[in-house]
Design a protein around this motif. Structure first.
Motif, mmCIF file in Angstrom:
data_model
loop_
_atom_site.group_PDB
_atom_site.id
_atom_site.type_symbol
_atom_site.label_atom_id
_atom_site.label_comp_id
_atom_site.label_asym_id
_atom_site.label_seq_id
_atom_site.Cartn_x
_atom_site.Cartn_y
_atom_site.Cartn_z
ATOM 1 N N ILE A 48 -25.966 -12.928 58.002
ATOM 2 C CA ILE A 48 -25.020 -11.922 57.926
ATOM 3 C C ILE A 48 -24.023 -12.534 59.088
ATOM 4 O O ILE A 48 -24.628 -12.178 60.210
ATOM 5 C CB ILE A 48 -25.555 -10.636 57.559
ATOM 6 C CG1 ILE A 48 -26.352 -10.471 56.576
ATOM 7 C CG2 ILE A 48 -24.189 -9.489 58.021
ATOM 8 C CD1 ILE A 48 -27.264 -9.228 56.528
ATOM 9 N N GLU A 49 -22.812 -12.537 58.843
ATOM 10 C CA GLU A 49 -21.823 -12.872 59.898
ATOM 11 C C GLU A 49 -21.593 -11.546 60.667
ATOM 12 O O GLU A 49 -21.180 -10.428 60.187
ATOM 13 C CB GLU A 49 -20.605 -13.542 59.561
ATOM 14 C CG GLU A 49 -19.817 -14.081 60.518
ATOM 15 C CD GLU A 49 -18.492 -15.007 59.941
ATOM 16 O OE1 GLU A 49 -17.705 -15.413 60.674
ATOM 17 O OE2 GLU A 49 -18.320 -15.156 58.636
ATOM 18 N N SER A 50 -21.482 -11.624 62.083
ATOM 19 C CA SER A 50 -20.888 -10.545 62.820
ATOM 20 C C SER A 50 -19.351 -10.704 63.175
ATOM 21 O O SER A 50 -19.253 -11.916 63.823
ATOM 22 C CB SER A 50 -21.693 -10.565 64.212
ATOM 23 O OG SER A 50 -21.465 -9.464 64.753
ATOM 24 N N VAL A 56 -31.858 -10.915 65.716
ATOM 25 C CA VAL A 56 -32.522 -12.033 65.024
ATOM 26 C C VAL A 56 -32.536 -11.680 63.634
ATOM 27 O O VAL A 56 -32.644 -12.648 62.820
ATOM 28 C CB VAL A 56 -34.036 -12.095 65.541
ATOM 29 C CG1 VAL A 56 -33.895 -12.762 67.102
ATOM 30 C CG2 VAL A 56 -34.649 -11.088 65.501
ATOM 31 N N VAL A 57 -32.854 -10.458 63.325
ATOM 32 C CA VAL A 57 -32.860 -10.225 61.727
ATOM 33 C C VAL A 57 -31.585 -10.494 60.892
ATOM 34 O O VAL A 57 -31.388 -11.069 59.958
ATOM 35 C CB VAL A 57 -33.100 -8.479 61.558
ATOM 36 C CG1 VAL A 57 -32.808 -8.211 59.947
ATOM 37 C CG2 VAL A 57 -34.424 -8.206 62.076
ATOM 38 N N ARG A 58 -30.512 -10.208 61.771
ATOM 39 C CA ARG A 58 -28.932 -10.322 61.137
ATOM 40 C C ARG A 58 -28.695 -11.892 61.023
ATOM 41 O O ARG A 58 -28.397 -12.568 60.061
ATOM 42 C CB ARG A 58 -27.892 -9.840 61.982
ATOM 43 C CG ARG A 58 -26.542 -9.876 61.495
ATOM 44 C CD ARG A 58 -25.638 -9.379 62.216
ATOM 45 N NE ARG A 58 -25.335 -10.295 63.593
ATOM 46 C CZ ARG A 58 -25.548 -9.526 65.086
ATOM 47 N NH1 ARG A 58 -25.718 -8.466 65.080
ATOM 48 N NH2 ARG A 58 -25.302 -10.439 65.902
ATOM 49 N N SER A 59 -29.443 -12.514 62.303
ATOM 50 C CA SER A 59 -29.313 -14.080 62.107
ATOM 51 C C SER A 59 -30.042 -14.723 60.930
ATOM 52 O O SER A 59 -29.568 -15.590 60.021
ATOM 53 C CB SER A 59 -29.601 -14.757 63.263
ATOM 54 O OG SER A 59 -28.960 -14.305 64.238
ATOM 55 N N PHE A 60 -31.334 -14.183 60.737
ATOM 56 C CA PHE A 60 -32.256 -14.579 59.785
ATOM 57 C C PHE A 60 -31.426 -14.234 58.138
ATOM 58 O O PHE A 60 -31.614 -15.259 57.338
ATOM 59 C CB PHE A 60 -33.316 -13.930 59.770
ATOM 60 C CG PHE A 60 -34.316 -13.994 58.633
ATOM 61 C CD1 PHE A 60 -35.119 -15.304 58.004
ATOM 62 C CD2 PHE A 60 -34.438 -13.147 57.519
ATOM 63 C CE1 PHE A 60 -35.722 -15.275 57.023
ATOM 64 C CE2 PHE A 60 -35.046 -13.168 56.382
ATOM 65 C CZ PHE A 60 -35.901 -14.375 55.994
ATOM 66 N N ALA A 61 -30.709 -13.331 58.259
ATOM 67 C CA ALA A 61 -30.237 -13.004 56.844
ATOM 68 C C ALA A 61 -29.009 -13.795 56.769
ATOM 69 O O ALA A 61 -28.073 -13.434 55.368
ATOM 70 C CB ALA A 61 -30.021 -11.251 56.488
ATOM 71 N N ALA A 88 -27.165 -3.810 65.990
ATOM 72 C CA ALA A 88 -27.261 -4.844 64.988
ATOM 73 C C ALA A 88 -26.372 -4.886 64.016
ATOM 74 O O ALA A 88 -26.003 -6.140 63.399
ATOM 75 C CB ALA A 88 -28.839 -5.031 64.643
ATOM 76 N N ALA A 89 -25.899 -3.757 63.613
ATOM 77 C CA ALA A 89 -24.635 -3.728 62.417
ATOM 78 C C ALA A 89 -23.449 -3.604 63.282
ATOM 79 O O ALA A 89 -22.472 -4.303 62.568
ATOM 80 C CB ALA A 89 -24.914 -2.609 61.561
ATOM 81 N N TYR A 93 -24.321 -4.558 55.954
ATOM 82 C CA TYR A 93 -25.255 -3.979 56.445
ATOM 83 C C TYR A 93 -26.557 -4.297 55.762
ATOM 84 O O TYR A 93 -27.654 -3.967 56.275
ATOM 85 C CB TYR A 93 -25.067 -2.591 56.432
ATOM 86 C CG TYR A 93 -23.785 -2.096 57.488
ATOM 87 C CD1 TYR A 93 -23.219 -3.016 58.313
ATOM 88 C CD2 TYR A 93 -23.272 -0.816 57.482
ATOM 89 C CE1 TYR A 93 -22.342 -2.730 58.968
ATOM 90 C CE2 TYR A 93 -22.434 -0.634 58.518
ATOM 91 C CZ TYR A 93 -21.752 -1.281 59.341
ATOM 92 O OH TYR A 93 -20.779 -1.054 59.964
ATOM 93 N N VAL A 94 -26.407 -4.564 54.523
ATOM 94 C CA VAL A 94 -27.785 -4.999 53.988
ATOM 95 C C VAL A 94 -27.917 -6.204 53.090
ATOM 96 O O VAL A 94 -26.755 -6.875 52.646
ATOM 97 C CB VAL A 94 -27.673 -3.815 52.853
ATOM 98 C CG1 VAL A 94 -27.897 -2.502 53.296
ATOM 99 C CG2 VAL A 94 -26.486 -4.079 51.805
ATOM 100 N N LYS A 95 -29.010 -6.726 52.752
ATOM 101 C CA LYS A 95 -29.210 -8.141 51.902
ATOM 102 C C LYS A 95 -30.450 -7.546 51.246
ATOM 103 O O LYS A 95 -31.324 -6.448 51.507
ATOM 104 C CB LYS A 95 -29.286 -9.109 52.592
ATOM 105 C CG LYS A 95 -28.026 -10.215 52.693
ATOM 106 C CD LYS A 95 -28.359 -11.535 53.056
ATOM 107 C CE LYS A 95 -26.795 -12.261 52.908
ATOM 108 N NZ LYS A 95 -27.145 -13.575 53.261
#
Length: 510
Positions: free
Chosen positions: A252-254, A245-250, A407-408, A396-398
């Motif tokens: 950041i595409e997987s 959910v953190v990646r989605s909030f940011a 998650a990464a 991996y970061v924002k």
């Protein structure tokens, strides 16, 4: 003095005064900015942060990587004073009170490299591991299921590291989690809040300011939790798995793909006559099957195959299942494919089929020195399956956000590197956070966090690419490709320096 010289002198004098004034103003501005940043950073004493639900670091995900990160931060002299929130959806009481059942093992195990083991020793976790439930191995046997070309890695024969006790250690995930939670519980006076049985309902940015708008925290992520609390954090870390959910909030595409394959895991009881200290892997056209030692009587199996076969293997009667596993390590592909075709035939006796087909094999030297121990039984309710995927986050970061572990990135299990990659992420991020604390930087600043990304992104990408290529290479039964890969295995097996470099890289000691 001529008028021209006087004008030139005055102009030079004015330029000097202007430059001096400009330098003074720049220096003054830098000092004011620095003082403001220090004031903004350090004014939040602990009582104020507790009252306002402010945290220096919030970690979402209480799996092994998330818990290991929290433990490492609390263990570090440089970061232990930082206020940390560790948020986990599940109730961890069962893991915290874990007592290993006699002669039973979990089907969720990991292969830990020497680098990962050393990390756990450094943060005080290894001393809490139940050492009766781990198995080091010094030998790896890998071979092609079609050609039988083989490569062998052994830590005694290869100049890897004279101090290396093993290539890797097989250990149950419950054992690791229990050890980390035990260590965290020893930090009674730490600034960490473990919010278990708590989910994150929403992540957002808000415009709430504090102390009459003296402090603008609008760029701090706010977390709305299922327990009704809302907290804000300087740095939000996603350790919440492949569906982060953190990646989605940011946003950041997987990137990556699904393999259209599933892994079947099980705990196997094996013949105890020989020492079970070798990791075995055979590459079949439908995917690799691996057997990893747990002790002299038990092994853990990971069988990657097609979704259809995986479903049938999971529901196969136990007696037929154990003979199918033995066949997968020993019989020719044609024999194995025949057994696949009979998986739904209740009249066939797999035991007799396996024994007869093995007896007519023309290969010399069939025995435990070439093949893994024979499987005698499968632990009840230990069979399970899960989909296989390859993923790598676009970044991996924002600003104020970092991703670690699954998650990464997510990797095929054939090399056993998934958890080791996650723990390497943890080690790298801890060093970056420590550097930020020592140098007085904002822990959520993107320029600081880029140091973590630059350290881990390429390394993870190389490992992901290598494993993906191996999966595709050995999943092809086209005769020229089989010939070339078999020749490659045989050549590399006779090149000790090359094997040494390969295994050192896999062990994380390169």
């Amino acid at each position: 003095m001529s008028l021209t010289r006087i004008n030139l002198f005055n102009q030079t004098k004015q330029k000097f005064r202007y430059t001096t004034s400009l330098l003074f103003n720049i220096r003054h501005l830098a000092t004011v900015t620095q003082d403001h940043n220090i004031k903004k950073r350090d004014v939040f004493n602990n009582s104020f942060m507790i009252d306002k639900n402010l945290y220096d670091i919030a970690i979402i995900g209480g799996g092994i990587t998330g818990n290991a990160l929290a433990c490492a931060l609390v263990n570090s002299q440089k970061t232990k004073s930082r206020r940390i929130a560790l948020i986990e959806f599940n109730n961890m009481s069962n893991i915290r009170e874990w007592k290993p059942p006699h002669l039973q093992f979990s089907n969720r195990v990991s292969s830990l490299t020497p680098r990962s083991i050393q990390f756990f020793k450094d943060i005080g976790v290894w001393e809490n591991i139940n050492h009766e439930r781990i198995r080091p191995y010094k030998d790896i046997q890998v071979w092609d299921g079609i050609s039988d070309a083989r490569i062998r890695f052994n830590s005694d024969d290869i100049s890897i590291n004279k101090n290396a006790e093993a290539i890797a250690w097989i250990i149950e995930n419950n054992n690791i989690q229990h050890a980390i939670l035990t260590k965290l519980a020893q930090y009674k006076d730490s600034n960490i809040d473990f919010l278990e049985n708590t989910s994150v309902k929403r992540i957002m940015f808000d415009d709430v300011n504090y102390e009459n708008e003296q402090f603008d925290l609008s760029d701090w992520p706010s977390l709305e939790l299922s327990n009704g609390k809302v907290l804000k954090t300087r740095l939000l870390i996603g350790a919440d798995g492949i569906n982060s959910v953190v990646r989605s909030f940011a946003n950041i595409e997987s990137l990556g793909w699904d393999y259209n394959a599933r892994a079947v895991v099980a705990t196997l009881q094996v013949e105890p006559q020989v020492e079970n200290a070798t990791a075995w892997q055979r590459f079949l056209p439908t995917g690799p099957i691996a057997m990893l030692p747990l002790n002299n009587r038990f092994s853990s199996m990971v069988w990657s195959t097609t979704p259809t076969l995986a479903s049938k293997i999971c529901t196969l009667p136990s007696n037929n299942f154990i003979h199918l596993v033995n066949a997968a390590f020993r019989l020719r592909i044609a024999d194995l494919e025949y057994l696949y075709s009979q998986l739904e035939n209740s009249d066939i006796e797999f035991a007799k089929e396996f024994e007869w087909r093995q007896s007519i094999e023309k290969k010399p030297g069939i025995g435990n020195e070439i093949f893994p121990p024979l499987v005698l039984d499968v632990q009840e309710k230990s069979r399970a399956e899960f989909p296989l995927k390859m993923r790598n986050a676009e970044s991996y970061v924002k600003e104020r956000i970092a991703l670690i572990g699954d998650a990464a990135h997510t990797i095929h299990p054939l090399a056993g590197q998934g958890l080791n990659q996650g723990l390497a992420d943890v080690q790298s991020l801890v060093k970056v956070i420590e550097h930020g604390v020592v140098t007085g930087q904002d822990l959520g600043n993107i320029q600081l966090l880029k140091n973590y990304s630059s350290d881990r992104y390429l390394s993870n990408l190389i490992m992901l690419g290598a494993v993906d290529k191996l999966h595709k290479l050995f999943g092809n039964d086209f005769a020229p490709i089989v010939f070339m890969r078999s020749l490659g295995l045989q050549v590399i097996n006779n090149l000790e320096p090359v094997k040494s470099e390969i295994i050192k890289y896999a062990m994380g000691i390169e």
